[in-house]
Scaffold this motif. Structure first.
Motif, PDB file in Angstrom:
ATOM      1  N   THR A 104      68.248 -24.502  43.648  1.00  0.00           N
ATOM      2  CA  THR A 104      68.255 -23.799  42.368  1.00  0.00           C
ATOM      3  C   THR A 104      68.327 -24.828  41.260  1.00  0.00           C
ATOM      4  N   LEU A 105      67.354 -24.777  40.350  1.00  0.00           N
ATOM      5  CA  LEU A 105      67.292 -25.723  39.239  1.00  0.00           C
ATOM      6  C   LEU A 105      67.989 -25.191  37.997  1.00  0.00           C
ATOM      7  N   GLY A 106      68.042 -23.867  37.852  1.00  0.00           N
ATOM      8  CA  GLY A 106      68.676 -23.268  36.691  1.00  0.00           C
ATOM      9  C   GLY A 106      68.361 -21.793  36.594  1.00  0.00           C
ATOM     10  N   ILE A 107      68.884 -21.173  35.555  1.00  0.00           N
ATOM     11  CA  ILE A 107      68.664 -19.757  35.285  1.00  0.00           C
ATOM     12  C   ILE A 107      67.915 -19.644  33.962  1.00  0.00           C
ATOM     13  N   ALA A 108      66.811 -18.903  33.974  1.00  0.00           N
ATOM     14  CA  ALA A 108      65.982 -18.738  32.782  1.00  0.00           C
ATOM     15  C   ALA A 108      66.133 -17.330  32.231  1.00  0.00           C
ATOM     16  N   THR A 109      66.121 -17.237  30.906  1.00  0.00           N
ATOM     17  CA  THR A 109      66.141 -15.934  30.250  1.00  0.00           C
ATOM     18  C   THR A 109      64.884 -15.718  29.420  1.00  0.00           C
ATOM     19  N   HIS A 110      63.963 -16.684  29.490  1.00  0.00           N
ATOM     20  CA  HIS A 110      62.716 -16.612  28.739  1.00  0.00           C
ATOM     21  C   HIS A 110      61.752 -17.628  29.334  1.00  0.00           C
ATOM     22  N   GLU A 111      60.477 -17.425  29.101  1.00  0.00           N
ATOM     23  CA  GLU A 111      59.448 -18.338  29.602  1.00  0.00           C
ATOM     24  C   GLU A 111      59.707 -19.779  29.158  1.00  0.00           C
ATOM     25  N   ASP A 112      60.184 -19.961  27.927  1.00  0.00           N
ATOM     26  CA  ASP A 112      60.475 -21.310  27.428  1.00  0.00           C
ATOM     27  C   ASP A 112      61.573 -21.988  28.237  1.00  0.00           C
ATOM     28  N   ASP A 113      62.533 -21.195  28.722  1.00  0.00           N
ATOM     29  CA  ASP A 113      63.602 -21.748  29.560  1.00  0.00           C
ATOM     30  C   ASP A 113      63.032 -22.329  30.847  1.00  0.00           C
ATOM     31  N   VAL A 114      62.041 -21.653  31.410  1.00  0.00           N
ATOM     32  CA  VAL A 114      61.413 -22.139  32.645  1.00  0.00           C
ATOM     33  C   VAL A 114      60.822 -23.523  32.399  1.00  0.00           C
ATOM     34  N   MET A 143      71.095  -5.449  36.469  1.00  0.00           N
ATOM     35  CA  MET A 143      70.146  -6.541  36.372  1.00  0.00           C
ATOM     36  C   MET A 143      70.010  -6.925  34.903  1.00  0.00           C
ATOM     37  N   ASP A 144      70.189  -8.205  34.576  1.00  0.00           N
ATOM     38  CA  ASP A 144      70.174  -8.641  33.186  1.00  0.00           C
ATOM     39  C   ASP A 144      68.831  -9.219  32.750  1.00  0.00           C
ATOM     40  N   GLY A 145      67.863  -9.322  33.639  1.00  0.00           N
ATOM     41  CA  GLY A 145      66.549  -9.825  33.264  1.00  0.00           C
ATOM     42  C   GLY A 145      66.384 -11.316  33.434  1.00  0.00           C
ATOM     43  N   SER A 146      67.474 -12.034  33.718  1.00  0.00           N
ATOM     44  CA  SER A 146      67.347 -13.471  33.915  1.00  0.00           C
ATOM     45  C   SER A 146      66.724 -13.751  35.277  1.00  0.00           C
ATOM     46  N   ARG A 147      66.195 -14.967  35.418  1.00  0.00           N
ATOM     47  CA  ARG A 147      65.553 -15.359  36.666  1.00  0.00           C
ATOM     48  C   ARG A 147      66.031 -16.729  37.098  1.00  0.00           C
ATOM     49  N   ARG A 148      66.189 -16.868  38.391  1.00  0.00           N
ATOM     50  CA  ARG A 148      66.550 -18.152  38.973  1.00  0.00           C
ATOM     51  C   ARG A 148      65.283 -18.988  39.098  1.00  0.00           C
ATOM     52  N   VAL A 149      65.372 -20.243  38.691  1.00  0.00           N
ATOM     53  CA  VAL A 149      64.259 -21.180  38.834  1.00  0.00           C
ATOM     54  C   VAL A 149      64.602 -22.095  39.995  1.00  0.00           C
ATOM     55  N   THR A 150      63.728 -22.111  40.995  1.00  0.00           N
ATOM     56  CA  THR A 150      63.995 -22.892  42.194  1.00  0.00           C
ATOM     57  C   THR A 150      62.834 -23.826  42.516  1.00  0.00           C
ATOM     58  N   ALA A 151      63.152 -24.860  43.274  1.00  0.00           N
ATOM     59  CA  ALA A 151      62.161 -25.755  43.859  1.00  0.00           C
ATOM     60  C   ALA A 151      62.539 -25.842  45.327  1.00  0.00           C
ATOM     61  N   GLY A 152      61.787 -25.167  46.169  1.00  0.00           N
ATOM     62  CA  GLY A 152      62.170 -25.067  47.576  1.00  0.00           C
ATOM     63  C   GLY A 152      63.437 -24.248  47.672  1.00  0.00           C
ATOM     64  N   ASP A 153      64.450 -24.800  48.322  1.00  0.00           N
ATOM     65  CA  ASP A 153      65.733 -24.108  48.466  1.00  0.00           C
ATOM     66  C   ASP A 153      66.730 -24.470  47.367  1.00  0.00           C
TER      67      ASP A 153
END
Length: 63
Positions: free
Chosen positions: A13-23, A1-11
């Motif tokens: 995927t909008l992008g992958i975030a590695t920090h709160e600013d990325d979100v 696990m690299d710590g990144s998070r998927r940002v989604t809206a419903g189903d």
């Protein structure tokens, strides 16, 4: 696990975030403006809160 998070809206995927600013930036690019991602009811954090980026926080602080 690299710590990144998927940002989604419903189903979608909008992008992958590695920090709160990325979100914030990913949401902005999707025309979903959120002024405070840490406190927004619009965002559901999974796997930890907005300050929890295991394995990535040290890297981002050095930038």
């Amino acid at each position: 696990m690299d710590g990144s998070r998927r940002v989604t809206a419903g189903d979608e995927t909008l992008g992958i975030a590695t920090h709160e600013d990325d979100v914030s930036e990913i949401l902005r690019l999707a025309d979903l403006y959120v002024t405070d991602v840490a406190e927004s009811d619009f965002i559901e954090w999974q796997g930890g809160g907005p300050d929890d980026w295991p394995g990535l926080s040290e890297h981002h602080e050095e930038s």
